[in-house]
Enzyme design. Structure first.
Site, PDB file in Angstrom:
ATOM      1  CB  SER A   1      -0.908   0.012   1.224  1.00 56.72           C
ATOM      2  OG  SER A   1      -1.568  -1.215   1.372  1.00 56.72           O
TER       3      SER A   1
HETATM    4  N1  SAH Z   1      -0.672  -4.723   4.293  1.00 55.75           N
HETATM    5  C1  SAH Z   1      -0.122  -5.109   3.007  1.00 55.75           C
HETATM    6  C2  SAH Z   1      -1.048  -4.699   1.884  1.00 55.75           C
HETATM    7  C3  SAH Z   1      -1.302  -5.827   0.978  1.00 55.75           C
HETATM    8  S1  SAH Z   1      -2.549  -5.596  -0.218  1.00 55.75           S
HETATM    9  C4  SAH Z   1       1.275  -4.567   2.821  1.00 55.75           C
HETATM   10  O1  SAH Z   1       1.761  -3.810   3.677  1.00 55.75           O
HETATM   11  O2  SAH Z   1       1.939  -4.926   1.841  1.00 55.75           O
HETATM   12  C5  SAH Z   1      -3.889  -6.540   0.451  1.00 55.75           C
HETATM   13  C6  SAH Z   1      -3.657  -8.025   0.678  1.00 55.75           C
HETATM   14  O3  SAH Z   1      -4.901  -8.557   1.135  1.00 55.75           O
HETATM   15  C7  SAH Z   1      -3.290  -8.830  -0.553  1.00 55.75           C
HETATM   16  O4  SAH Z   1      -2.078  -9.493  -0.323  1.00 55.75           O
HETATM   17  C8  SAH Z   1      -4.445  -9.825  -0.720  1.00 55.75           C
HETATM   18  O5  SAH Z   1      -4.044 -11.105  -1.170  1.00 55.75           O
HETATM   19  C9  SAH Z   1      -4.981  -9.899   0.708  1.00 55.75           C
HETATM   20  N2  SAH Z   1      -6.373 -10.349   0.840  1.00 55.75           N
HETATM   21  C10 SAH Z   1      -7.432 -10.120   0.019  1.00 55.75           C
HETATM   22  N3  SAH Z   1      -8.540 -10.691   0.498  1.00 55.75           N
HETATM   23  C11 SAH Z   1      -8.185 -11.296   1.674  1.00 55.75           C
HETATM   24  C12 SAH Z   1      -8.891 -12.054   2.650  1.00 55.75           C
HETATM   25  N4  SAH Z   1     -10.207 -12.306   2.535  1.00 55.75           N
HETATM   26  N5  SAH Z   1      -8.202 -12.520   3.712  1.00 55.75           N
HETATM   27  C13 SAH Z   1      -6.877 -12.277   3.859  1.00 55.75           C
HETATM   28  N6  SAH Z   1      -6.144 -11.578   2.967  1.00 55.75           N
HETATM   29  C14 SAH Z   1      -6.798 -11.081   1.892  1.00 55.75           C
END
Ligand code: SAH
Length: 212
Positions: free
Chosen positions: A60
């Site tokens: 993000s």
């Molecule tokens: N906090 C992360 C942001 C990742 S983007 C960082 O600092 O890099 C959001 C993430 O949420 C993705 O990796 C995606 O695979 C995950 N995601 C989407 N739906 C989800 C769910 N139902 N449960 C767990 N993870 C999920």
């Protein structure tokens, strides 16, 4: 410019954009974002923008992560649940501030990769689970039933009930709510079992993929 110097500039940029929580600023000053981005994108690690990671997901935007962490009103003794481990960057920031972080990722490869990096970075207060985070922290170690703070790093179609149910008294949940084009950063506070909701502007996250 050295990564250390770029990191300090990013912290200044966050400060000038309304991030004033010293715990949040301190965590951003400490965590090397270059360790969590794809090796070929390291030179862009300190741009205030999201970057692609594996499997069409993103790390993000720093300002958005900082805003979410600031809205969580974090305290050192907090136990925090994060939905969407992704690169592991936000988990590292949280682990710098609070006592324990439980993080759920639905994509196994991302969870494993984040676990490896966070171990290399020396964190011992992060717990990982692979699965649908919208179900909450279930059948997982440590067996916490409620959390002081919960943060969702993906866009939920509506406020996830299972996560509201896992908020401790006085707990705060921060979640982007909306469709894939338009979401509102939403803050839910469990004020003595009265659920208070407030909205904090527009944001853009990858979708939360859930079966609930
Ligand atoms: N906090 C992360 C942001 C990742 S983007 C960082 O600092 O890099 C959001 C993430 O949420 C993705 O990796 C995606 O695979 C995950 N995601 C989407 N739906 C989800 C769910 N139902 N449960 C767990 N993870 C999920």
């Amino acid at each position: 410019m050295r990564f250390e110097d770029q990191r300090q500039l990013l912290v200044k940029e966050l400060y000038h954009n309304g991030i004033s929580d010293p715990l949040v600023l301190h965590a951003f000053a400490k965590v090397p974002r270059e360790a969590y981005v794809l090796p070929e994108l390291r030179e862009y690690a300190y741009r205030n923008q999201p970057l692609p990671i594996h499997l069409k997901q993103t790390i993000s935007q720093p300002l958005m992560v900082a805003l979410m962490l600031q809205h969580l009103e974090l305290k050192p003794q907090d136990i925090v649940l994060e939905i969407g481990t992704g690169s592991g960057y936000e988990a590292a920031l949280l682990a710098e501030i609070v006592s324990e972080v439980c993080t759920i990722e639905r994509l196994e490869a991302l969870s494993m990769n984040a676990k490896k990096i966070l171990k290399e970075q020396g964190y011992k207060n992060i717990w990982f689970r692979i699965g649908d985070g919208a179900l909450g922290w279930q059948k997982a170690y440590p067996p916490y039933e409620v959390f002081n703070k919960i943060v969702v790093s993906a866009a939920a179609p509506q406020i996830p009930d299972n996560l509201v149910a896992q908020l401790a008294v006085d707990g705060i949940l921060v979640v982007p709510v909306g469709n894939s084009d338009y979401q509102i950063l939403t803050k839910i506070r469990n004020a003595n079992n009265d659920i208070l909701t407030s909205e904090h502007g527009q944001c853009a996250f990858v979708p939360l993929i859930t079966t609930c």
